[in-house]
Design a protein around this motif. Structure first.
Motif, PDB file in Angstrom:
ATOM      1  N   ILE A 109      38.881  41.674  -3.638  1.00  0.00           N
ATOM      2  CA  ILE A 109      39.377  43.062  -3.716  1.00  0.00           C
ATOM      3  C   ILE A 109      40.644  43.091  -4.562  1.00  0.00           C
ATOM      4  O   ILE A 109      40.783  43.905  -5.487  1.00  0.00           O
TER       5      ILE A 109
ATOM      6  N   LEU B 103      39.829  42.558  -8.223  1.00  0.00           N
ATOM      7  CA  LEU B 103      39.255  43.724  -8.920  1.00  0.00           C
ATOM      8  C   LEU B 103      40.305  44.802  -9.146  1.00  0.00           C
ATOM      9  O   LEU B 103      40.253  45.533 -10.132  1.00  0.00           O
ATOM     10  N   LYS B 104      41.260  44.906  -8.233  1.00  0.00           N
ATOM     11  CA  LYS B 104      42.268  45.955  -8.366  1.00  0.00           C
ATOM     12  C   LYS B 104      43.358  45.561  -9.364  1.00  0.00           C
ATOM     13  O   LYS B 104      43.840  46.394 -10.116  1.00  0.00           O
TER      14      LYS B 104
ATOM     15  N   ARG C  48      43.171  42.728 -11.521  1.00  0.00           N
ATOM     16  CA  ARG C  48      42.676  41.987 -12.681  1.00  0.00           C
ATOM     17  C   ARG C  48      43.485  40.717 -12.928  1.00  0.00           C
ATOM     18  O   ARG C  48      43.588  40.258 -14.063  1.00  0.00           O
TER      19      ARG C  48
ATOM     20  N   ARG D  45      33.469  39.070 -12.250  1.00  0.00           N
ATOM     21  CA  ARG D  45      33.482  40.428 -11.701  1.00  0.00           C
ATOM     22  C   ARG D  45      32.309  40.667 -10.757  1.00  0.00           C
ATOM     23  O   ARG D  45      32.454  41.203  -9.663  1.00  0.00           O
TER      24      ARG D  45
ATOM     25  N   GLY E 229      32.291  41.438  -6.725  1.00  0.00           N
ATOM     26  CA  GLY E 229      31.574  42.519  -6.055  1.00  0.00           C
ATOM     27  C   GLY E 229      30.713  41.994  -4.926  1.00  0.00           C
ATOM     28  O   GLY E 229      30.675  42.551  -3.828  1.00  0.00           O
TER      29      GLY E 229
ATOM     30  N   ILE F  83      32.785  41.100  -1.902  1.00  0.00           N
ATOM     31  CA  ILE F  83      33.234  42.273  -1.155  1.00  0.00           C
ATOM     32  C   ILE F  83      32.083  42.859  -0.336  1.00  0.00           C
ATOM     33  O   ILE F  83      32.238  43.144   0.857  1.00  0.00           O
TER      34      ILE F  83
END
Lengths: 237, 238
Positions: B74, B77-78, B80, B150, B154, B157
């Motif tokens: 998480i 992804l937020k 980078r 990436r 995902g 998560i």
């Protein structure tokens, strides 16, 4: 334009393309029907075995046919390089996601509409008045079974859309899509199978079925939220 | 992270595991069978329960790794920031190894206790499903090319969010006498706790040592790759 309208537009564009070629629909449906024929040879033909394995057959078919459709639906975007155009369209990503997911749901349900009657025919059971447990097939209680299938298709489409979209540019996407989807979707398929299993046969266990249908509903809602939140970070062109 | 982390945790783990094995066989009580009325049947001792200290200690850190990987993904992804991705992937890779131990010991224990090599026992099934998610994560990272990080994030998560569903699913309709809070552990009394805590702690040290080691090597690989790309851009390498 409201989000709902934007999503509907994208979904209708997806479905219109599909209805013009009917490529995905026909191949998915053929594959699903083929699986049912294979099952009719592969599994024992006694009533008890049929009742026990029919829910699994239904959900495995939906999973396999759904994966094929999913991969193909996004291949189309890749071949014409239209994913970028879609993402550049003046609508939020959320609308793209919702429209895509809705279109996939419709495709999976179309396959289910073919596979379920086929299963009921190929796996039909004699009406056993002495032992009511052994009669009554897939459509003994059609309402809740169909509800479970609809919720299952929605859940499959939600997670499937996120990952099929991110795999768009990956070379080995065809093998990776099931590698990603099946472990994540096991709870969904198990819940669907259990709900179906509770409903077929003469004596249905509605309490059990309702539990799993609720499970599916909550599953869909939770993963819809997560997908909406994550779609934007994952799909960047 | 300092360069002492790996040796320190590895030594702690080695000491803990050796002491743990001693305690398991010398100190820990034997499991009793529980009679229908809840009394202990002292005559039937189950030596096979000893594998519990190994099996469950690994399972703990398998479960923990799913959350470490999910949370790190998480953040990745937020922000980078690839450092978080290093942590997520290292935890997942080590957890795949731990999960393999859980499943093999679980299978051995199932054969000894129930005379079958595999049973859909809730916690064993939970371990299997989490292990499959992590295995998928590792496969995606390895084979999905440049965007693999990436996509794998995902997946981590989604896997983490799915844990409560898997948990509810495996526990529903479970009627096995060993299951639930009245399972194996309840028959052991209080004495087992020290041995159990020790083995959980020892394998935590082992887990941390491996994860830190893996983070360092993943990071080095990534930095080398970035450096190489930079050199190619500048025309230093061809």
């Amino acid at each position: 334009m409201s989000l709902l309208r934007q999503s509907t537009l994208i979904a209708s564009k997806e479905l219109r393309i599909e209805l013009r070629s009917k490529e995905i629909l026909y191949t998915m449906a053929f594959f699903g029907g083929l699986l049912v024929v294979v099952y009719s040879f592969a599994f024992p033909r006694e009533p008890k075995a049929i009742l026990g394995s029919m829910p699994g057959m239904l959900w495995v078919t939906l999973a396999f046919a759904g994966t094929i459709g999913l991969g193909r639906a996004f291949d189309r975007e890749r071949e014409h390089d239209t994913m970028r155009a879609l993402l550049l369209a003046p609508v939020p990503r959320l609308a793209v996601f919702l429209g895509k997911a809705f279109a996939i749901t419709v495709l999976v349900l179309a396959v289910a509409a073919l596979v379920m009657p086929l299963l009921a025919v190929f796996m039909s059971l004699p009406d056993d008045r002495l032992n009511p447990d052994r009669s009554g097939g897939l459509f003994a209680h059609p309402g809740p079974v169909i509800l479970a299938v609809v919720l299952g298709a929605i859940g499959f489409a939600i997670t499937g859309t996120v990952f099929a979209a991110t795999l768009l540019k990956v070379r080995s996407r065809d093998v990776l899509l099931p590698v990603i989807l099946y472990p994540l979707l096991i709870p969904l398929f198990v819940a669907g199978t259990k709900a179906t299993a509770a409903l077929i046969g003469g004596r249905a266990d509605f309490e059990e079925a309702w539990y799993w249908i609720q499970f599916l509903g909550i599953y869909d809602a939770v993963f819809l939220v997560v997908s909406v939140w994550i779609f934007e970070s994952l799909v960047i062109e | 992270m300092s360069r002492f982390a790996v040796p320190v945790f590895a030594v702690l783990a080695a000491l803990g595991i050796v002491t743990g094995i001693f305690m398991v066989f010398m100190k820990a009580p034997l499991q009793y069978a529980v009679g229908a009325d809840g009394s202990l049947e002292g005559s039937s001792l189950f030596f096979n329960q000893k594998i519990f200290y190994f099996h469950v200690a690994h399972a703990f850190w398998l479960f923990a790794a799913v959350f470490v990987s999910g949370v790190a993904s998480i953040v990745f992804l937020k922000t980078r920031n690839a450092r978080w991705d290093d942590i997520a992937s290292a935890a997942a890779e080590v957890a795949v190894a731990f999960g393999a131990v859980v499943l093999v010991t679980g299978s051995i224990w199932a054969k000894a206790a129930w005379d079958v090599w595999w049973k859909l026992e809730p916690r064993l099934t939970l371990s299997l499903l989490l292990w499959l998610i992590l295995l998928g994560y590792v496969l995606v990272r390895r084979f999905a090319g440049a965007t693999g990080d990436r996509i794998a994030a995902g997946m981590a998560i989604f896997g983490m969010v799915g844990v409560p569903f898997i948990y509810t699913m495996v526990n529903k309709g479970d009627s096995h006498p060993q299951a639930g809070s009245k399972g194996v552990v309840a028959t052991l009394g209080a004495e087992y706790r020290i041995t159990f805590a020790l083995s959980v702690a020892a394998f935590l040290c082992w887990f941390i040592a491996l994860v830190v080691y893996r983070v360092q090597s993943v990071r080095a690989e990534r930095e080398l790759r970035e450096l190489r790309e930079l050199a190619l851009d500048r025309g230093v390498l061809s």
